[in-house]
Motif scaffolding. Structure first.
Motif, PDB file in Angstrom:
ATOM      1  N   LEU A 102       0.845  -1.202   0.000  1.00 16.04           N
ATOM      2  CA  LEU A 102       0.000   0.000   0.000  1.00 16.04           C
ATOM      3  C   LEU A 102       0.871   1.239   0.000  1.00 16.04           C
ATOM      4  N   ASP A 103       1.819   1.284   0.918  1.00 16.93           N
ATOM      5  CA  ASP A 103       2.868   2.295   0.836  1.00 16.93           C
ATOM      6  C   ASP A 103       4.152   1.645   1.326  1.00 16.93           C
ATOM      7  N   ASP A 104       5.210   2.420   1.478  1.00 22.25           N
ATOM      8  CA  ASP A 104       6.509   1.826   1.810  1.00 22.25           C
ATOM      9  C   ASP A 104       6.478   0.959   3.053  1.00 22.25           C
ATOM     10  N   PHE A 105       5.562   1.298   3.977  1.00 21.39           N
ATOM     11  CA  PHE A 105       5.565   0.540   5.220  1.00 21.39           C
ATOM     12  C   PHE A 105       4.211  -0.086   5.540  1.00 21.39           C
ATOM     13  N   THR A 106       3.381  -0.256   4.514  1.00 23.99           N
ATOM     14  CA  THR A 106       2.093  -0.898   4.727  1.00 23.99           C
ATOM     15  C   THR A 106       1.888  -1.984   3.671  1.00 23.99           C
ATOM     16  N   VAL A 107       1.490  -3.157   4.155  1.00 29.01           N
ATOM     17  CA  VAL A 107       1.275  -4.289   3.262  1.00 29.01           C
ATOM     18  C   VAL A 107      -0.160  -4.761   3.431  1.00 29.01           C
ATOM     19  N   LYS A 108      -0.785  -5.108   2.311  1.00 28.53           N
ATOM     20  CA  LYS A 108      -2.149  -5.630   2.397  1.00 28.53           C
ATOM     21  C   LYS A 108      -2.182  -7.054   1.867  1.00 28.53           C
ATOM     22  N   TYR A 109      -2.669  -7.974   2.726  1.00 25.16           N
ATOM     23  CA  TYR A 109      -2.880  -9.357   2.307  1.00 25.16           C
ATOM     24  C   TYR A 109      -4.365  -9.518   2.040  1.00 25.16           C
ATOM     25  N   THR A 110      -4.684 -10.140   0.920  1.00 25.76           N
ATOM     26  CA  THR A 110      -6.080 -10.503   0.683  1.00 25.76           C
ATOM     27  C   THR A 110      -6.225 -11.989   0.968  1.00 25.76           C
ATOM     28  N   LEU A 111      -7.154 -12.308   1.891  1.00 26.57           N
ATOM     29  CA  LEU A 111      -7.288 -13.690   2.339  1.00 26.57           C
ATOM     30  C   LEU A 111      -8.614 -14.273   1.927  1.00 26.57           C
ATOM     31  N   LYS A 112      -8.605 -15.568   1.518  1.00 22.35           N
ATOM     32  CA  LYS A 112      -9.852 -16.224   1.180  1.00 22.35           C
ATOM     33  C   LYS A 112     -10.642 -16.518   2.434  1.00 22.35           C
ATOM     34  N   GLU A 113      -9.931 -16.825   3.488  1.00 18.80           N
ATOM     35  CA  GLU A 113     -10.603 -17.024   4.768  1.00 18.80           C
ATOM     36  C   GLU A 113      -9.651 -16.595   5.881  1.00 18.80           C
TER      37      GLU A 113
END
Lengths: 632, 325, 333
Positions: free
Chosen positions: A163-174
């Motif tokens: 998302l930005d240099d220090f933010t990560v987004k995981y998309t999870l099925k569950e």
């Protein structure tokens, strides 16, 4: 003739000379010197063969994780609302926050902005995304990426984004607890070091623009994991973020790790058991030397050649006298058990499994054979893992004498319909079983067939002498009752092959005592070990050796793997332990207590971590906080 | 022409032997129960990952395909890659063999020299106290478990008397924190002495008794009696008549022991933490690291075959009666 | 008897081999004889009669269990250990006798074939003995070796060969050369031609005779073959079961020998020249030396044995000039 004598004289002379030479003074230093029992297999973090604790120890000082468990395995207030209260922030700055979006969930992870790689680069979201994609896209599972299942088609992770240099987004099925205690507890690798390597390999093996096929994945993965760290990537070129850097390695001899003077976590406060420690590292580094025999590493410790080593209980007394050396012990979360092959008679009879469990006198074994080294356990979650451990399980004969146990077994078998051509007889005085008077003979199973020979597959005496002794005693008691038991010493590699045959055929054993597990703090392994789909004949290489097949268990295990609320999950895990204890596909017998000794006069602030002791691959905190003691 | 034909024949025979032995070793490892994956076993490892590993080890191929690859590799002297170290076997061997040579081959040489010298002395002075004493002492050390013997020596000379290092081949602190080449050489020698003494003490007896027996036989020969009658000095008769001829079978044993010495010794390497090849071979066999174990056996077989050829050549040199024309 | 100087005098020598269990073999049982300078004394007897043990006793090269019980052996040597003239060999220390070996007395061994070290060159072995015994330079030894080769008829170049490359005759010659190499005062030749074929044997005997004549050697020639002994010796001694039964000059041997055993030997001797006489062997076996028969040791095989032969040992008496014999029958009748 004479010249030969001269040569010998000369050699003797040389020997004396060398023995007498003043060995150059070692430079005064503050390296922590560790006696290790084995060579390091290798440092490549992707290679599955490098899962030995020695390789793991070095890796754990190079690469770091987003989250860890708290040092003392106590609850972390910040982890409130997580699937495990013991989760501790490391590279991540906050606990993950979840949001339901359509059918999926989004997990947002905030990273610290002050984490630096050894080469001065900042550790950013790019590195985290790159590392996660190694698994998701290329199926290259790094060694300590605790949950391997993330690679498969059933992976619960859909995608990962920066998302930005220090933010990560995981998309999870569950939403599953293993996401937190598995995926987020894997090493993070520097993209700038590994991306070119991976891309080159993909270019070489991946044809076309489609998704990478399974065969290609295997080619890429095996190419990556055969990369030799120390040679293909020179030791000083390895980039990590951890407190110690590999600096010198002579295979089979020693490895030197130098302290990372610019460690990003330096100065941070660690609270352990109510005491505050400032993170260093304060020592110059770590020197680990291979001593292949514990008899020798013990002498090396006493002579001051090393500062820390493991010892046997029988050695305690000689170290107790030494003032400068302190002794610490810890109980590991190892799981040893009697594994029953439920596919075969008589193991298929619950009464029979109960009988053998009653006969296995773990208290006696621990006292007499193991000198207190293998404390008894009653659950497949060892008691040291106290949050998940169910203490209220059947203890199968605890406190009973051998004669009482044998009598109990006789009653259990008899009540279930077992018969003898000659029943065992007991001396019973005033209702108290005194002794077995006559051995039983000719045991017949409830179906009327003669009980076949029951083989106890155990480690051979040359591998683990103590275990062989326990097997022989168990065999004796079984024979007393009339069970035709036979201890069959089996090498480890052979035992593994018999328990989980390569070709996916049915396992070939009766009762297994030779293979145990080192369990994780997360109880998710219960499902991996006894779910019916894990039977080797169902899934080649599966871990459910016993062939345990109980829909009730399967369903609850699956449910527990999805339960994010720790209290709810704990109840399920307790219930699962109960089911195992009741159905006895395996009978948990013991865990391991280990003893370590260390130089208390050279270093202070030693930290003995629950389940893992004062050092090693699972106590990454210990060496970043110990301090050298000033010497004149 | 004739001179060339013999060595050529021996080399061809040697190659055939090598081929047969390597085939047997291949089969032996495959027939033996045991899963090479036992060293990577982990309950969290999914079957798919296990499959990947098996594939990367080449174990998912049918056995005859594996054998074909194995033979092809042997022909190109490619010994494959160790499962455990994920490193070419040749590299692992190259790192360990010099260490083994340094210790075990020097020990072989030393015990042979010692054995031959002592053997000829006790054969010459038969039924003397010296003979009984040396034989008894030799057998005592020979029969003593080397692990235990090494431990005693380490305890006495290294731990108590502080004359030698406790174990290993080098002083790790010294090496990694800076030492000159000279210091390093001294350091290795310093580490070498105790294991060398242990091995030599434990093994000279075999050579000594062999030499003694052989010498006692030779001493019955007429030319030895004749040399005595000629009034040649005792030492000359002993050394250039009796011993010179008695040495022939001993030299055979010696060359074979040299070739065997490259295999190192598990127990000695364990107690002295000597980074040699014996312990490696043991671990490779236990852990079913086929390529590494096969590589070790390949080198051992090769050395034995070479040794037999060397013995033939040496014989022709030492015993003029032997010729291979 | 000519007043020739004696070079060796053997006086009542008794030598036993110890056996296990306190038993012993009386291999040499009171033997006396002498060797005159420049002359050859032959000793003849069946195998096992103790003739080779006599040689071993003189040079003191007996096996460990050989024990000299009594008697004296005098040898005329230059100065040794401060003694000169006739030296009592038994009084010498091992070191001193070592000096006598090959310098004073050398030997051509029984089974010459095997008395050479198979792994060393023949020449080197001969040079070695010369260099140890005479302390001469390599070059000088080499020169002397060539001279020796001429004497024994070997091509000096062949001296670079190993024993196995030599024929039997050549080995024998080499051994003879070796015996001659240090210029000894006395040579003991113990069955020097036994293992050779007849033709080679003949040739070697001729050579020995030649050398004898040329070098004026003193020699003890030991053989089981009476014809060989008589061919080469000036005096012949006949041994039976550890004792001398008869001794006389060669010339008078065939005519005057009186002892039934000697006569038996003469009769069983195939005459090389002359008519093909009947070959009448001596029936029976030589006695065991560990328990020899009472009385005359030959009596069990003797066709003329009378009562006293079984009871008492005959005296060794002079029968004529220089002719001694030990037999009851002959002396009485």
């Amino acid at each position: 003739m004479n010249y030969k004598f001269l040569i010998i004289l000369a050699m003797l002379g040389l020997a004396l000379l060398i023995a007498g030479t003043n060995i150059p003074e070692k430079t005064q230093n503050n390296y922590l010197r560790i006696a290790a029992g084995q060579e390091i297999n290798g440092l490549n973090p992707f290679n599955p063969a490098f899962n030995d604790v020695y390789s793991q120890f070095v890796m754990s000082n190079i690469w770091e994780k987003l989250y860890r468990y708290t040092p003392d395995f106590l609850d972390n207030p910040a982890a409130k609302g997580s699937s495990d209260r013991r989760i501790f922030l490391w590279i991540a700055e906050e606990m993950p926050s979840y949001k339901k979006v359509g059918d999926n969930y989004e997990a947002i992870i905030k990273l610290r902005d002050n984490v630096y790689w050894w080469d001065g680069e900042r550790l950013t979201a790019d590195d985290v995304v790159f590392t996660s994609n190694l698994m998701l896209k290329f199926g290259i599972p790094p060694q300590n990426w605790v949950n391997w299942s993330i690679t498969g088609d059933e992976s619960y992770v859909e995608s990962v984004q920066k998302l930005d240099d220090f933010t990560v987004k995981y998309t999870l099925k569950e939403l599953v607890p293993i996401f937190e205690t598995g995926a987020l507890m894997g090493y993070i690798f520097p993209k700038h070091q590994w991306e070119p390597i991976i891309e080159k390999s993909i270019e070489k093996h991946h044809k076309g623009t489609d998704k990478i096929s399974k065969d290609e994945r295997i080619l890429i993965a095996s190419e990556i994991w055969s990369l030799n760290l120390g040679k293909d990537i020179k030791l000083d070129e390895i980039i990590g973020s951890g407190p110690f850097k590999p600096a010198d390695w002579r295979k089979g001899e020693y490895m030197r790790l130098d302290a990372n003077k610019d460690y990003w976590a330096k100065g941070r406060i660690l609270e352990i058991d109510g005491r505050e420690y400032e993170i260093g590292p304060y020592i110059d580094g770590i020197l680990r030397k291979v001593y292949r025999s514990p008899d020798i590493s013990k002498l090396a410790m006493r002579r001051g050649e090393v500062d820390i080593t493991g010892i046997l209980p029988s050695d305690i007394s000689e170290f107790e006298k030494i003032e400068t050396i302190k002794i610490e012990d810890y109980t590991a979360n190892s799981l040893f058990y009697l594994g029953f092959n439920l596919r075969r008679k008589p193991m298929s009879y619950l009464s029979f499994r109960q009988a053998v469990s009653y006969l296995y006198d773990k208290e006696l074994f621990n006292e007499r054979i193991y000198h207190g080294r293998l404390p008894p356990i009653n659950s497949v979650v060892p008691f040291v893992n106290d949050y998940w451990h169910n203490p209220n399980l059947s203890k199968y004969g605890e406190g009973m004498s051998t004669a009482e146990r044998e009598y109990k077994v006789y009653i259990i078998l008899k009540e279930d319909g077992f018969k003898w051509s000659k029943e065992p007889r007991f001396n019973i005085v005033d209702g108290e079983v005194i002794e077995l008077r006559e051995k039983g003979e000719g045991l017949m199973m409830p179906d009327g067939e003669v009980c076949p020979i029951v083989r106890l597959m155990g480690a051979p005496p040359e591998e683990i002498p103590d275990s062989a002794q326990a097997n022989i005693m168990l065999q004796g008691w079984m024979i007393d009752i009339g069970i035709p038991a036979k201890y069959t010493p089996t090498e480890f590699a052979t035992a593994v092959d018999k328990l989980s045959p390569i070709d996916g055929s049915e396992p070939d054993f009766d009762i297994n005592t030779s293979v145990g597990w080192l369990t994780d703090p997360d109880p998710g392994y219960i499902k991996d070990l006894w779910h019916s789909t894990q039977m080797p004949e169902v899934t080649a290489g599966g871990n459910n050796y016993s062939g345990y097949n109980n829909p009730e268990f399967d369903e609850l295990a699956e449910q527990s793997a999805r339960e994010m609320n720790p209290e709810e999950r704990r109840e399920m895990i307790f219930k699962l332990q109960e089911i195992i204890s009741r159905d006895l596909p395996v009978y948990p017998t013991n865990t391991v207590t280990r003893i370590q000794v260390y130089r208390a006069d050279k270093f202070k602030d030693w930290f003995n971590r629950k389940m893992y002791g004062i050092g090693g691959c699972n106590n990454p905190y210990a060496y970043m906080i110990i301090k050298p003691i000033e010497r004149e | 022409m004739g001179r060339l034909r013999y060595p050529l024949r021996r080399i061809i025979e040697g190659l055939i032997t090598l081929f047969i032995v390597m085939t047997i070793i291949f089969l032996l490892f495959r027939v033996m129960p045991g899963d090479p994956l036992s060293i990577v076993i982990d309950p969290k490892m999914t079957p798919e990952v296990k499959e990947m590993i098996r594939h990367s080890y080449g174990l998912d191929q049918p056995m005859f395909v594996q054998y074909g690859i194995y033979l092809k590799n042997l022909f190109t002297l490619n010994l494959g890659e160790s499962f455990r170290y994920s490193q070419p076997v040749s590299e692992v061997l190259a790192a360990r063999i010099p260490n083994t040579l340094l210790l075990f081959t020097s020990a072989s040489v030393l015990s042979a020299v010692l054995g031959i010298i002592l053997g000829r002395i006790i054969a010459w002075r038969r039924n003397s106290k010296l003979e009984y004493g040396l034989t008894l002492a030799g057998l005592f050390f020979y029969e003593m478990p080397i692990f235990w013997f090494g431990l005693i020596l380490i305890y006495l000379f290294a731990f108590r008397l502080n004359l030698f290092p406790i174990s290993g081949m080098i002083d790790f602190e010294l090496w990694t924190l800076g030492a000159t080449t000279g210091e390093k050489i001294i350091d290795i020698l310093h580490h070498l002495i105790l294991p060398l003494i242990t091995l030599t003490t434990a093994s000279f007896c075999g050579m000594m008794l062999l030499m003694r027996t052989s010498m006692v036989e030779t001493m019955k020969e007429d030319y030895v009696e004749a040399a005595k009658a000629r009034g040649l000095p005792d030492k000359v008769v002993r050394d250039s008549y009796a011993a010179r001829n008695a040495e022939l079978p001993v030299i055979t044993a010696f060359i074979l022991s040299l070739s065997a010495s490259i295999g190192g010794g598990v127990l000695t390497e364990k107690i002295f933490s000597w980074p040699g090849i014996g312990y490696e071979l043991y671990q490779a066999t236990i852990g079913r690291d086929y390529p590494l174990a096969q590589g070790c056996f390949f080198i051992l077989t090769l050395m034995t075959i070479l040794a037999v050829i060397v013995i033939d050549i040496t014989y022709a040199y030492l015993d003029p009666r032997v010729s291979y024309d | 008897m000519n007043a020739k100087t004696k070079i060796l005098e053997v006086n009542g020598v008794v030598m036993h081999y110890r056996l296990s269990g306190g038993r012993s073999v009386r291999a040499v049982d009171g033997i006396s004889f002498s060797v005159e300078e420049g002359r050859t004394t032959g000793i003849v007897g069946e195998s096992g009669c103790g003739k080779s043990s006599v040689a071993g006793t003189i040079l003191r090269t007996l096996p460990d269990n050989g024990e000299i019980k009594s008697g004296k052996i005098y040898f005329k040597h230059g100065e040794i250990a401060g003694k000169s003239g006739m030296i009592d060999l038994f009084s010498l220390s091992e070191e001193e006798i070592q000096k006598i070996r090959w310098k004073g007395i050398s030997m051509i061994f029984q089974g010459a074939m095997n008395s050479l070290n198979p792994v060393r060159r023949v020449g080197d072995q001969i040079i070695e003995i010369m260099r140890y015994k005479d302390k001469i330079s390599k070059e000088e030894a080499q020169k002397r070796l060539e001279r020796l080769c001429n004497i024994v008829h070997i091509d000096p170049k062949r001296m670079r060969s190993y024993p196995h490359q030599f024929s039997g005759g050549m080995k024998q010659r080499a051994v003879i050369a070796m015996a001659l190499s240090t210029d000894p005062k006395l040579i003991i030749a113990d069955e020097p031609t036994t293992a050779l074929d007849l033709i080679t044997q003949d040739r070697i005997m001729e050579e020995i005779k030649e050398i004898q004549k040329e070098l004026k050697m003193s020699m003890i020639f030991i053989s089981h073959d009476l014809s060989l002994v008589s061919e080469i010796s000036d005096r012949v001694i006949v041994m039976y079961a550890g004792k001398i039964v008869e001794s006389c000059d060669k010339r008078s041997l065939f005519r005057e020998a009186v002892h039934p055993y000697t006569r038996g030997l003469i009769n069983s001797c195939p005459r090389i020249r002359g008519d093909k006489g009947k070959l009448s062997g001596i029936p029976g076996e030589p006695p065991s030396l560990s328990s020899p028969p009472k009385g005359c040791r030959f009596h069990p095989r003797c066709p003329y044995a009378i009562a006293i032969c079984r009871e008492e040992e005959p005296e060794y008496k002079e029968m004529g000039e220089g002719h001694f014999s030990a037999c009851w029958v002959v002396s009485d009748g």
